[in-house]
Scaffold this active site. Structure first.
Site, short mmCIF file in Angstrom:
data_model
loop_
_atom_site.label_atom_id
_atom_site.label_comp_id
_atom_site.label_asym_id
_atom_site.label_seq_id
_atom_site.Cartn_x
_atom_site.Cartn_y
_atom_site.Cartn_z
CG ASP A 1 -1.67 1.04 1.31
OD1 ASP A 1 -1.77 2.13 0.64
OD2 ASP A 1 -2.27 1.44 2.66
CB ALA B 1 -2.72 6.60 -9.35
CB THR C 1 -3.67 12.72 -15.12
OG1 THR C 1 -4.92 13.14 -15.55
CG2 THR C 1 -3.60 13.70 -13.72
CG ASP C 2 -5.87 14.22 -19.22
OD1 ASP C 2 -5.51 13.40 -18.42
OD2 ASP C 2 -6.90 14.36 -19.96
CE1 TYR D 1 -6.30 10.17 -10.91
CE2 TYR D 1 -6.73 11.67 -12.67
CZ TYR D 1 -5.97 10.40 -12.33
OH TYR D 1 -5.01 9.93 -13.20
CE LYS E 1 -1.60 10.73 -11.02
NZ LYS E 1 -0.80 9.41 -10.70
CD1 TRP F 1 -8.45 11.96 -22.07
CD2 TRP F 1 -9.41 11.52 -23.98
NE1 TRP F 1 -9.24 12.96 -22.22
CE2 TRP F 1 -9.93 12.73 -23.29
CE3 TRP F 1 -10.02 11.20 -25.09
CZ2 TRP F 1 -11.10 13.43 -24.07
CZ3 TRP F 1 -11.21 12.02 -25.74
CH2 TRP F 1 -11.42 13.19 -25.03
#
Ligand code: NAP
Length: 290
Positions: A41, A65, A106-107, A130, A134, A152
């Protein structure tokens, strides 16, 4: 020659399973250890320290994540514990054994209001939990680490839009997808070699890595239908504001990531997603209606 030890967190996920397979298939001498939440974890500093201390990697690809974007809205503490605190734990453990980290982001760190693709030096401004969690992970990285933002994602292992469209088409349903969220689909088999290269070549800093060719979720779904032999008109357009029920997390309208840094680094861009889609459809195979 002692093999290079490579640790992959999130190894049971869509991207992680492809990355572990790719790294394990390389001729270079690599010893690859993939871990998922059942083993380690990342929110537990002790558990993370233990695996780094025992395996002593020189590179850690950190993919683990909490990726359920809507659930992150109602479980913000868990999202930050896994995505931000978890990355702090990984970076601290890497520091203790002299490992570099390649963090996958991430975008959704951007708000999507730009009228052009986002490049690596644009300031992030997340509009959902989210994305904020991130970005928190990104803030934990050291100058020698790399941050690879992707968008995506679809692969053969995992739930994604390609599998969803194939399943709903098999059920005979008509489907609606939004026209007002635009991004670049990214396929795990095109992404994994570039992720590996960034890690193994020791590149540092932020990289945007996606397949080429912006589209909307509607455009993506129509192409999946067309390339799988279904009638594209079974996919209907809808606006985000008309979705019933509305989704808990806001999404950026413009998710398109300019892959500027890999171009500057002399790395070939990933192919246009439309060219790679046949391979993914072949890998996924027929999807039953049930
Ligand atoms: N999917 C996308 O469209 C997308 C887009 C942009 C960026 N990304 C980023 O890309 C990376 C990989 O995404 P993905 O789509 O491959 O994710 P995924 O399929 O949802 O897999 C998530 C992975 O994280 C692990 N994990 C979750 N909670 C954990 C915890 N507390 N401790 C340790 N491991 C934990 C999961 O392990 P278990 O299986 O044991 O739960 C699984 O291996 C993520 O960092 C994600 O934020 C994804």
């Amino acid at each position: 020659v002692r093999p290079v030890r490579v640790l992959v967190t999130g190894a049971s996920g869509q991207v992680g399973s492809e990355l572990v397979a790719h790294l394990s298939s390389r001729r270079a001498r690599l010893e690859v250890l993939g871990v998922s939440s059942a083993h380690v974890d990342v929110g537990s500093r002790e558990a993370v320290n233990e695996v780094f201390d025992q395996f002593r990697p020189s590179i850690a690809f950190h993919l683990a994540a909490m990726t359920q974007v809507d659930a992150c809205e109602s479980e913000a503490e868990r999202a930050f514990r896994v995505n931000a605190w978890g990355t702090r734990n990984v970076v601290a453990a890497a520091e203790a054994v002299g490992a570099r980290v390649v963090y996958v982001s991430t975008d959704y760190v951007f708000d999507g209001t730009s009228d052009r693709p986002y490049h690596e030096w644009d300031p992030p401004k997340p509009i959902n939990v989210y994305g904020a969690s991130k970005l928190g992970g990104e803030m934990e990285l050291r100058p020698e680490d790399a941050c690879v933002r992707i968008s995506w994602v679809s692969g053969a292992h995992g739930n994604n839009i390609v599998r969803t469209v194939l399943k709903l088409l098999a059920q005979g349903q008509e489907l609606s997808f939004v026209t007002d969220q635009v991004g670049c689909p990214t396929f795990t088999f095109d992404l994994a070699p570039v992720l590996a290269l960034i890690g193994l070549e020791g590149l540092s800093g932020i990289f945007h890595v996606t397949n080429q060719g912006p589209t909307s979720w509607y455009g993506f779904a129509r192409e999946i239908a067309a390339q799988s032999g279904a009638e594209p008109d079974r996919i209907k357009p809808v606006l985000t504001k008309d979705l019933v029920p509305p989704r808990p997390a806001r999404r950026p309208a413009n998710s398109v990531l300019a892959n500027t840094a890999i171009k500057f680094a002399g790395i070939d861009p990933l192919p246009d997603w439309r060219e790679s889609l046949p391979r993914l459809l072949a890998e996924i195979g027929p999807v039953p209606a049930a």
